[in-house]
Write an enzyme that holds these catalytic residues in place. Structure first.
Site: not given
Ligand SMILES: NC(=O)C1=CN([C@@H]2O[C@H](COP(=O)(O)OP(=O)(O)OC[C@H]3O[C@@H](n4cnc5c(N)ncnc54)[C@H](OP(=O)(O)O)[C@@H]3O)[C@@H](O)[C@H]2O)C=CC1
Ligand SMILES: O=C(CO)COP(=O)(O)O
Length: 326
Positions: A15, A190, A247
Site C-alpha cells: 500500500w 470490512k 473486499t
C-alpha cells in the site's frame, strides 16, 4: 491552507508503494520510507518492491531508510499495518520540525486501547493534525493507474479538501469528508466481514449466502457506526459499503483469501497481511462495550481464536432467532 509540495510515505509495503506512486502522479515530491535499510536500498536501486511485484517505481520517488529525511515532507502518509501505526508515528514524531498533517492509511483498531488510527496519531504526535484515507482500492490497481475512488477524512474540512487536492488525479479520486470516525469504522470492519464471506465461499455455501453475509455484515457495521456517531452517508459511501463490496467479492482481497483458505480447511496464504485477523478480536470487544450485536464478526473472532469450529459458527448464525430486518 498551504499547498503540500512534498509527501512522505512511511511503510514500504504494497500500500505504501502504491500511495507513493499516487502522490508522484499527482505531482508531489515523494519520499518512501522503509524500516529496513537493505530493503530501502534494494527498492531504490531496482525500482521494484517484492511486496508489490510488477510495479515499476517512478525514478523521481526517493526511497530511504532515514526517518529525518522523510520527516521534512509537508504531509505524511502512514502505511504500516494498523497494529504498528503507533510505533511508526512515535518514531516519526521525534523527527518532525513542523506540525504537518499525518494521514493514516492503515485499516484497523488498536489492540488493548480500542483506539482508531487517527486517535493513535493524535496521541503519538499531538501537534500533527490527523487524517484518514480509506476506501475500495487494491494497491495493485492503484499502482497500475486503474481508476479508483476513496474517502479522505479530517476534522477540519479545509484540511481534508487540501489533502485531496494534493493526492488526487484522474485515476485516483479521493472524496473529502469530516466524518473521520465513519471512515475508520468502515475500513476496520470490512476486513473482518470479508473473512466471514471467504469462509462461506470456501465452504461452498453458494452465491446467495455470500450476498446474505455481505448484507448482514453491512447491517452490523452500520449498527456499530451509528453507535459511535458515524454519518449514514459515510457508511453507505466509498469507505463503508464501497470497500465492503470490493473486499467481500474479489479474490484479490487478502482478507477474503484468508477466509477462503480457512473455509476449505487449508492454511491461509503465508506472508500475506490480512488485517481482519487482527481487527476481529478488538472489533467485538469494542462492539460489546457499546452493547452492539455483531454476530458475523463474533463468529469470525471465535473461529480465529479457536473457540469455535467453522461448522459450529455457521450453525450458530443459521439458528439465530428470526427478527425484523433493520
Ligand atoms: N494492500 C492493499 O491493497 C491495501 C492495504 N491497505 C492497508 O494498508 C496497511 C498496510 O498494508 P500493506 O501495505 O498491504 O501490507 P504489506 O504487508 O504489503 O506491508 C506492510 C509494510 O509495513 C512495514 N512495517 C511493518 N511494521 C512496521 C513498523 N513497525 N514500522 C514501519 N514499517 C512497518 C513492513 O515492513 P517490512 O517490509 O520490513 O516487513 C511492510 O513494508 C494495512 O492496514 C492494510 O489494510 C489499505 C488499502 C489497500
Ligand atoms: O483494503 C483493501 C481494499 O480496499 C485491501 O483489501 P485486502 O487487505 O483484503 O487485500
Amino acid at each position: 491552507m498551504t499547498a503540500f509540495r512534498s509527501v512522505a510515505v512511511i511503510g514500504a509495503g504494497a500500500w505504501g508503494t502504491a500511495l507513493a506512486t499516487v502522490a508522484a502522479r499527482a505531482g508531489r515530491n515523494v519520499t518512501l520510507w522503509a524500516r529496513n535499510s537493505e530493503h530501502a536500498a534494494r527498492i531504490a536501486s531496482t525500482r521494484d518492491n517484492p511486496r508489490l511485484p510488477g510495479v515499476r517505481l517512478a525514478p523521481e520517488i526517493v526511497v530511504t531508510h532515514e526517518l529525518a529525511e522523510a520527516a521534512r515532507a509537508d504531509m505524511v502518509l502512514i502505511a504500516t499495518p494498523a497494529q504498528h501505526l503507533r510505533g511508526a508515528v512515535n518514531m516519526l514524531a521525534s523527527h518532525l520540525t513542523k506540525p504537518v498533517p499525518i494521514v493514516a492509511c492503515a485499516k484497523g483498531i488498536e489492540h488493548g486501547t480500542h483506539k482508531f488510527m487517527t486517535d493513535v496519531i493524535a496521541e503519538a504526535a499531538p501537534h500533527a493534525p490527523p487524517a484518514i484515507l480509506s476506501g475500495p482500492s487494491f494497491a495493485d490497481d492503484v499502482a497500475r493507474g486503474l481508476p479508483t475512488a476513496v474517502t479522505l477524512a479530517a476534522k477540519d474540512e479545509a484540511l481534508a479538501s487540501a489533502l485531496v487536492q494534493a493526492l488526487g488525479s484522474a485515476t485516483f479520486r479521493p472524496y473529502h469528508t469530516t466524518d473521520v470516525r465513519g471512515v475508520e469504522i468502515g475500513g476496520a470492519a470490512k476486513n473482518v466481514l470479508a473473512i466471514a464471506v471467504g469462509i462461506a465461499v470456501g465452504r461452498k455455501l453458494g452465491a446467495s449466502a455470500q450476498a446474505a453475509l455481505t448484507t448482514r455484515g453491512f447491517a452490523e457495521l452500520t449498527r456499530l457506526g451509528r453507535a459511535l456517531g458515524a454519518r449514514g452517508e459515510t457508511l453507505t459511501g466509498l469507505s463503508g459499503l464501497g470497500d465492503l463490496i470490493l473486499t467481500c467479492s474479489s479474490p484479490q482481497s487478502r482478507n477474503l483469501a484468508h477466509g477462503l483458505a480457512l473455509g476449505r480447511g487449508e492454511q491461509p496464504p503465508a506472508g500475506k497481511l490480512a488485517e481482519g485477523e487482527f481487527t476481529a478480536p478488538v472489533l467485538i470487544e469494542l462492539a460489546a462495550s457499546h452493547n452492539i450485536e455483531m454476530p458475523v464478526s463474533e463468529a469470525v473472532a471465535s473461529i480465529l481464536s479457536g473457540r469455535s469450529t467453522i461448522d459450529a459458527a455457521i450453525s450458530g448464525l443459521l439458528t439465530r432467532p428470526f427478527k425484523a430486518e433493520e
